[in-house]
Write a protein that holds these residues in place. Structure first.
Motif, PDB file in Angstrom:
ATOM      1  N   GLY A   3       0.643  -1.201   0.072  1.00  0.00           N
ATOM      2  CA  GLY A   3      -0.152  -0.039   0.251  1.00  0.00           C
ATOM      3  C   GLY A   3       0.883   1.100   0.075  1.00  0.00           C
ATOM      4  N   ARG A   4       2.081   1.317   0.701  1.00  0.00           N
ATOM      5  CA  ARG A   4       2.967   2.431   0.888  1.00  0.00           C
ATOM      6  C   ARG A   4       3.722   2.684  -0.435  1.00  0.00           C
ATOM      7  NH1 ARG A   4       3.269   7.245   3.292  1.00  0.00           N
ATOM      8  NH2 ARG A   4       4.460   8.131   1.429  1.00  0.00           N
ATOM      9  N   ARG A   5       4.038   1.585  -1.075  1.00  0.00           N
ATOM     10  CA  ARG A   5       4.590   1.988  -2.389  1.00  0.00           C
ATOM     11  C   ARG A   5       3.532   2.185  -3.464  1.00  0.00           C
ATOM     12  NH1 ARG A   5       7.392  -3.789  -4.118  1.00  0.00           N
ATOM     13  NH2 ARG A   5       7.895  -2.229  -6.081  1.00  0.00           N
ATOM     14  N   THR A   6       2.557   1.734  -3.584  1.00  0.00           N
ATOM     15  CA  THR A   6       1.357   2.267  -4.643  1.00  0.00           C
ATOM     16  C   THR A   6       1.172   3.785  -4.193  1.00  0.00           C
ATOM     17  OG1 THR A   6       0.113   0.044  -4.404  1.00  0.00           O
ATOM     18  CG2 THR A   6      -0.989   1.772  -5.201  1.00  0.00           C
ATOM     19  N   LEU A   7       0.752   4.156  -2.926  1.00  0.00           N
ATOM     20  CA  LEU A   7       0.768   5.355  -2.842  1.00  0.00           C
ATOM     21  C   LEU A   7       1.944   6.423  -3.015  1.00  0.00           C
ATOM     22  CD1 LEU A   7      -1.346   7.750  -1.540  1.00  0.00           C
ATOM     23  CD2 LEU A   7      -0.406   7.099   0.788  1.00  0.00           C
ATOM     24  N   GLY A 167     -10.826   6.562  -5.783  1.00  0.00           N
ATOM     25  CA  GLY A 167      -9.447   6.217  -6.377  1.00  0.00           C
ATOM     26  C   GLY A 167      -9.037   5.233  -5.362  1.00  0.00           C
ATOM     27  N   ALA A 168      -8.935   5.477  -4.068  1.00  0.00           N
ATOM     28  CA  ALA A 168      -8.331   4.453  -3.223  1.00  0.00           C
ATOM     29  C   ALA A 168      -8.834   3.128  -3.509  1.00  0.00           C
ATOM     30  CB  ALA A 168      -8.756   4.848  -1.890  1.00  0.00           C
ATOM     31  N   GLU A 169      -9.959   2.901  -3.803  1.00  0.00           N
ATOM     32  CA  GLU A 169     -10.544   1.411  -4.190  1.00  0.00           C
ATOM     33  C   GLU A 169     -10.046   1.079  -5.492  1.00  0.00           C
ATOM     34  OE1 GLU A 169     -14.789  -0.818  -4.039  1.00  0.00           O
ATOM     35  OE2 GLU A 169     -14.920   1.181  -4.407  1.00  0.00           O
ATOM     36  N   ARG A 170     -10.104   1.686  -6.337  1.00  0.00           N
ATOM     37  CA  ARG A 170      -9.474   1.490  -7.651  1.00  0.00           C
ATOM     38  C   ARG A 170      -8.002   1.017  -7.573  1.00  0.00           C
ATOM     39  NH1 ARG A 170      -8.614   5.335 -12.825  1.00  0.00           N
ATOM     40  NH2 ARG A 170      -8.248   3.577 -14.476  1.00  0.00           N
ATOM     41  N   LEU A 171      -7.216   1.679  -6.517  1.00  0.00           N
ATOM     42  CA  LEU A 171      -5.824   1.163  -6.497  1.00  0.00           C
ATOM     43  C   LEU A 171      -5.453   0.220  -5.463  1.00  0.00           C
ATOM     44  CD1 LEU A 171      -4.640   4.977  -6.800  1.00  0.00           C
ATOM     45  CD2 LEU A 171      -4.248   3.209  -8.775  1.00  0.00           C
ATOM     46  N   GLY A 172      -6.487  -0.242  -4.791  1.00  0.00           N
ATOM     47  CA  GLY A 172      -6.183  -1.369  -3.892  1.00  0.00           C
ATOM     48  C   GLY A 172      -5.684  -0.674  -2.679  1.00  0.00           C
ATOM     49  N   LEU A 173      -6.006   0.577  -2.302  1.00  0.00           N
ATOM     50  CA  LEU A 173      -5.505   1.278  -0.986  1.00  0.00           C
ATOM     51  C   LEU A 173      -6.687   1.269  -0.009  1.00  0.00           C
ATOM     52  CD1 LEU A 173      -3.877   4.367  -2.586  1.00  0.00           C
ATOM     53  CD2 LEU A 173      -2.708   2.534  -1.439  1.00  0.00           C
ATOM     54  N   PRO A 174      -6.693   1.448   1.431  1.00  0.00           N
ATOM     55  CA  PRO A 174      -7.670   1.420   2.205  1.00  0.00           C
ATOM     56  C   PRO A 174      -8.552   2.423   1.879  1.00  0.00           C
ATOM     57  CG  PRO A 174      -5.483   1.401   3.222  1.00  0.00           C
ATOM     58  CD  PRO A 174      -5.215   1.661   1.897  1.00  0.00           C
ATOM     59  N   THR A 175      -9.934   2.211   2.235  1.00  0.00           N
ATOM     60  CA  THR A 175     -11.026   3.070   1.816  1.00  0.00           C
ATOM     61  C   THR A 175     -11.521   3.881   2.917  1.00  0.00           C
ATOM     62  OG1 THR A 175     -12.715   1.254   1.771  1.00  0.00           O
ATOM     63  CG2 THR A 175     -11.551   1.876  -0.442  1.00  0.00           C
ATOM     64  N   ALA A 176     -10.917   3.702   3.972  1.00  0.00           N
ATOM     65  CA  ALA A 176     -11.312   4.321   5.341  1.00  0.00           C
ATOM     66  C   ALA A 176     -10.563   5.539   5.233  1.00  0.00           C
ATOM     67  CB  ALA A 176     -11.368   3.395   6.531  1.00  0.00           C
ATOM     68  N   PRO A 177     -11.064   6.763   5.580  1.00  0.00           N
ATOM     69  CA  PRO A 177      -9.974   7.925   5.748  1.00  0.00           C
ATOM     70  C   PRO A 177      -8.938   7.789   6.570  1.00  0.00           C
ATOM     71  CG  PRO A 177     -12.271   8.445   5.518  1.00  0.00           C
ATOM     72  CD  PRO A 177     -12.364   7.025   5.526  1.00  0.00           C
ATOM     73  N   ALA A 178      -9.407   7.438   7.796  1.00  0.00           N
ATOM     74  CA  ALA A 178      -8.307   7.379   8.922  1.00  0.00           C
ATOM     75  C   ALA A 178      -7.255   6.350   8.675  1.00  0.00           C
ATOM     76  CB  ALA A 178      -8.996   6.816  10.311  1.00  0.00           C
ATOM     77  N   ALA A 179      -7.539   5.270   7.749  1.00  0.00           N
ATOM     78  CA  ALA A 179      -6.405   4.295   7.521  1.00  0.00           C
ATOM     79  C   ALA A 179      -5.569   4.937   6.406  1.00  0.00           C
ATOM     80  CB  ALA A 179      -7.014   3.116   6.939  1.00  0.00           C
ATOM     81  N   LEU A 180      -6.352   5.538   5.486  1.00  0.00           N
ATOM     82  CA  LEU A 180      -5.505   6.375   4.299  1.00  0.00           C
ATOM     83  C   LEU A 180      -4.706   7.374   4.970  1.00  0.00           C
ATOM     84  CD1 LEU A 180      -8.214   6.805   1.504  1.00  0.00           C
ATOM     85  CD2 LEU A 180      -5.867   5.723   1.289  1.00  0.00           C
ATOM     86  N   THR A 181      -4.989   8.042   6.040  1.00  0.00           N
ATOM     87  CA  THR A 181      -4.303   9.144   6.500  1.00  0.00           C
ATOM     88  C   THR A 181      -3.070   8.714   7.347  1.00  0.00           C
ATOM     89  OG1 THR A 181      -6.360  10.695   6.683  1.00  0.00           O
ATOM     90  CG2 THR A 181      -4.270  11.056   8.066  1.00  0.00           C
ATOM     91  N   ARG A 198      -7.481  12.080  -9.121  1.00  0.00           N
ATOM     92  CA  ARG A 198      -6.792  11.946 -10.188  1.00  0.00           C
ATOM     93  C   ARG A 198      -6.438  10.466 -10.620  1.00  0.00           C
ATOM     94  NH1 ARG A 198      -4.526  17.051 -12.077  1.00  0.00           N
ATOM     95  NH2 ARG A 198      -4.213  18.324 -10.255  1.00  0.00           N
ATOM     96  N   GLY A 199      -6.395   9.601  -9.503  1.00  0.00           N
ATOM     97  CA  GLY A 199      -6.407   8.329  -9.536  1.00  0.00           C
ATOM     98  C   GLY A 199      -7.410   7.538 -10.061  1.00  0.00           C
ATOM     99  N   ALA A 200      -8.790   8.236  -9.584  1.00  0.00           N
ATOM    100  CA  ALA A 200      -9.704   7.745  -9.849  1.00  0.00           C
ATOM    101  C   ALA A 200     -10.378   8.151 -11.345  1.00  0.00           C
ATOM    102  CB  ALA A 200     -10.974   8.202  -9.096  1.00  0.00           C
ATOM    103  N   LEU A 201     -10.025   9.397 -11.696  1.00  0.00           N
ATOM    104  CA  LEU A 201     -10.099   9.755 -13.265  1.00  0.00           C
ATOM    105  C   LEU A 201      -9.485   9.142 -14.528  1.00  0.00           C
ATOM    106  CD1 LEU A 201     -10.734  13.675 -12.285  1.00  0.00           C
ATOM    107  CD2 LEU A 201     -12.463  11.851 -12.696  1.00  0.00           C
ATOM    108  N   ASP A 202      -7.960   8.879 -13.898  1.00  0.00           N
ATOM    109  CA  ASP A 202      -7.088   8.451 -14.686  1.00  0.00           C
ATOM    110  C   ASP A 202      -7.093   7.268 -15.536  1.00  0.00           C
ATOM    111  OD1 ASP A 202      -4.580   7.934 -16.355  1.00  0.00           O
ATOM    112  OD2 ASP A 202      -3.146   8.132 -14.623  1.00  0.00           O
ATOM    113  N   LYS A 203      -7.839   7.373 -16.829  1.00  0.00           N
ATOM    114  CA  LYS A 203      -7.913   6.110 -17.562  1.00  0.00           C
ATOM    115  C   LYS A 203      -6.876   5.214 -17.776  1.00  0.00           C
ATOM    116  CE  LYS A 203     -12.362   7.654 -19.650  1.00  0.00           C
ATOM    117  NZ  LYS A 203     -12.399   9.001 -18.900  1.00  0.00           N
ATOM    118  N   GLY A 204      -5.645   5.844 -17.462  1.00  0.00           N
ATOM    119  CA  GLY A 204      -4.298   5.006 -18.009  1.00  0.00           C
ATOM    120  C   GLY A 204      -4.066   3.859 -16.641  1.00  0.00           C
TER     121      GLY A 204
END
Length: 204
Positions: A3-7, A167-181, A198-204
């Motif tokens: 998750g950290r590398r993805t972020l 965007g978080a869900e699309r990238l496999g990141l936590p979807t709870a704001p506290a966990a993302l923070t 931008r991750g949610a909008l980026d079609k690439g």
């Protein structure tokens, strides 16, 4: 990828707020806060974000950086500036709303959105309600404003709305704001939110 590398990869690619992209140096002062309101209005339409940002830059380059200047401009001047930025689908209605919104800001808050902040006293729901009284600012526009303003209004942070969490869900990141923070550690929450959107909008 963890998750950290993805972020980290997301922030490297998309770690710029929409306000910064529009050429606005956001501070807790009336002019940049008003420019953020205008940008939030433009971004909330069903139009590509790049066009909305270009239209905001065009408005500001024509000197329409304050509610007084926006209100004093003619409707045609606002239409022309929006068109210069490529914002043609909604230009006529938006030109009217920008003029009316500038007048509302002058009448209700003396041109200073910090008065709305003081009125809200840390309550994001009150802020959202106040923002939605501006013509053309609906739920999406209020969310955009609050995502970006949390840099200078820290009592609103972390503000991660549905689009950011998509965007978080699309990238496999936590979807709870506290966990993302927690995952983002000391990252500016506005930068985090913008990158996720931008991750949610980026079609690439």
């Amino acid at each position: 990828m963890s998750g950290r590398r993805t972020l980290d990869a997301l922030l490297e690619r998309h770690g710029t707020t929409f306000t910064a992209e529009a050429g606005v140096r956001l501070r807790d002062t009336p002019q940049p806060l008003y420019q953020l309101l205008v940008l939030s209005h433009l971004l909330s339409a069903r139009i590509r974000a790049q066009i909305a940002v270009a239209a905001a830059r065009a408005l500001f380059s024509h000197g329409l950086r304050t509610p007084r200047r926006m209100a004093d401009a003619t409707w045609q001047e606002r239409v022309d500036a929006l068109g210069e930025g490529g914002y043609r689908r909604y230009d006529e209605r938006t030109a009217t709303q920008l003029g009316d919104g500038a007048l509302h800001l002058l009448d209700a808050y003396g041109g200073d959105l910090r008065r709305l902040r003081r009125e809200a006293d840390g309550d994001s729901d009150v802020l959202r309600s106040g923002l939605r009284r501006f013509p053309g600012i609906g739920p999406a526009g209020a969310d955009i404003f609050l995502r970006e303003v949390q840099t200078v209004w820290p009592e609103t942070a972390p503000y991660l709305d549905k689009k950011a969490l998509q965007g978080a869900e699309r990238l496999g990141l936590p979807t709870a704001p506290a966990a993302l923070t927690r995952l983002a550690k000391d990252e500016d929450p506005a930068v985090l939110a913008a990158a996720l959107v931008r991750g949610a909008l980026d079609k690439g």
